[in-house]
Scaffold this motif. Structure first.
Motif: not given
Length: 268
Positions: A30-48, A81-88
């Motif tokens: 619900q961040g209302r700042g003007p930036v939308v952040l993305l982090c495509d390579h955020a995690s090293s997790r391998l599902p089982a 930045l009160d920005a939404p952040l989307v990441w896998p």
């Protein structure tokens, strides 16, 4: 689990790795700042279900699996930045969400100099399953966030955060940070100018990568294709190897992004 284990493994506080789970995360939705952040390579997790893909533990923690430090920087920026952040929450060794689905390195059988046995000779059905697991949901979620903001009358400047290695295939990379842009250079030019004002030397302008290298997929799809101001940021990962480095670079990028927002007429 020790205090640094989650960060080192890219788990970011996740629990569970059941097949079919929703691997896409949105911080500060619900961040209302003007930036939308993305982090495509955020995690090293391998599902089982993927086992270890034939890799040793060191390879599964290395840069080929994720962008170390990028999620920490992104989360600091989300707060500043009160920005939404989307990441896998999934290693890019399973599928690279920052590649076109037709790209040869969408599911890499060779990443830098490391062979990935578990990705060799995959049938089309398995490639499609991995797209459905993470790639499609990630991009659908970004689209939904941007659509909701547009409906609410909120501006959106798309900013993707990555990290890169100091040495790539034996070649040193001197830039502490790289600012990547394509046709729309408004954010990039303002950020580069402000980072220089902060005293940061050797700023990479479309270094160590450029859109022509195929790394601009997410920003191009959700920024340029929508006519939104956008930029991709690459921080050299030895600069953000611990919490102090993540915080320092988040502060630097926060200042640079706020200068860009002023230049765009979105800041005050």
């Amino acid at each position: 689990m020790g205090p640094n284990t989650a960060r080192e493994n890219g788990l970011a506080g996740r629990a569970g790795d059941e097949a079919g789970e929703d691997v896409v995360r949105v911080d500060n939705a619900q961040g209302r700042g003007p930036v939308v952040l993305l982090c495509d390579h955020a995690s090293s997790r391998l599902p089982a279900e993927f086992g270890d893909l034939g890799l040793d533990a060191a390879s599964r923690r290395a840069h080929i699996a994720w962008d170390p430090g990028a999620l920490g920087v992104s989360r600091h920026l989300s707060r500043l930045l009160d920005a939404p952040l989307v990441w896998p929450d999934l290693s890019r060794l399973v599928i690279d969400c920052n590649r076109d689905t037709a790209a040869p390195d969408l599911i890499p059988a060779l990443s830098e100099l490391t062979e990935v046995p578990g990705n060799r000779d995959l049938p089309g059905t398995e490639r499609a399953r991995r797209v459905a697991l993470a790639h499609a949901p990630f991009h659908d979620r970004i689209g939904a966030v941007l659509d909701a903001r547009a409906a609410a009358g909120l501006p959106s400047v798309v900013v993707s955060i990555h990290s890169y290695t100091p040495v790539y295939k034996g070649v040193s990379r001197p830039w502490p940070v790289g600012i990547l842009s394509n046709r729309d250079r408004r954010v990039a030019d303002a950020m580069i100018a402000d980072l220089a004002r902060q005293g940061i030397a050797d700023i990479g302008d479309n270094q160590p990568y450029a859109p022509g290298d195929g790394v601009y997929y997410t920003v191009g799809r959700h920024g340029e294709a929508r006519g939104l101001a956008c930029v991709m940021v690459e921080v050299r990962n030895d600069e953000i190897a611990d919490a102090a480095g993540e915080s320092l670079w988040a502060a630097r990028l926060d200042a640079a992004l706020k200068a860009a927002l002023v230049a765009l007429g979105e800041g005050g």
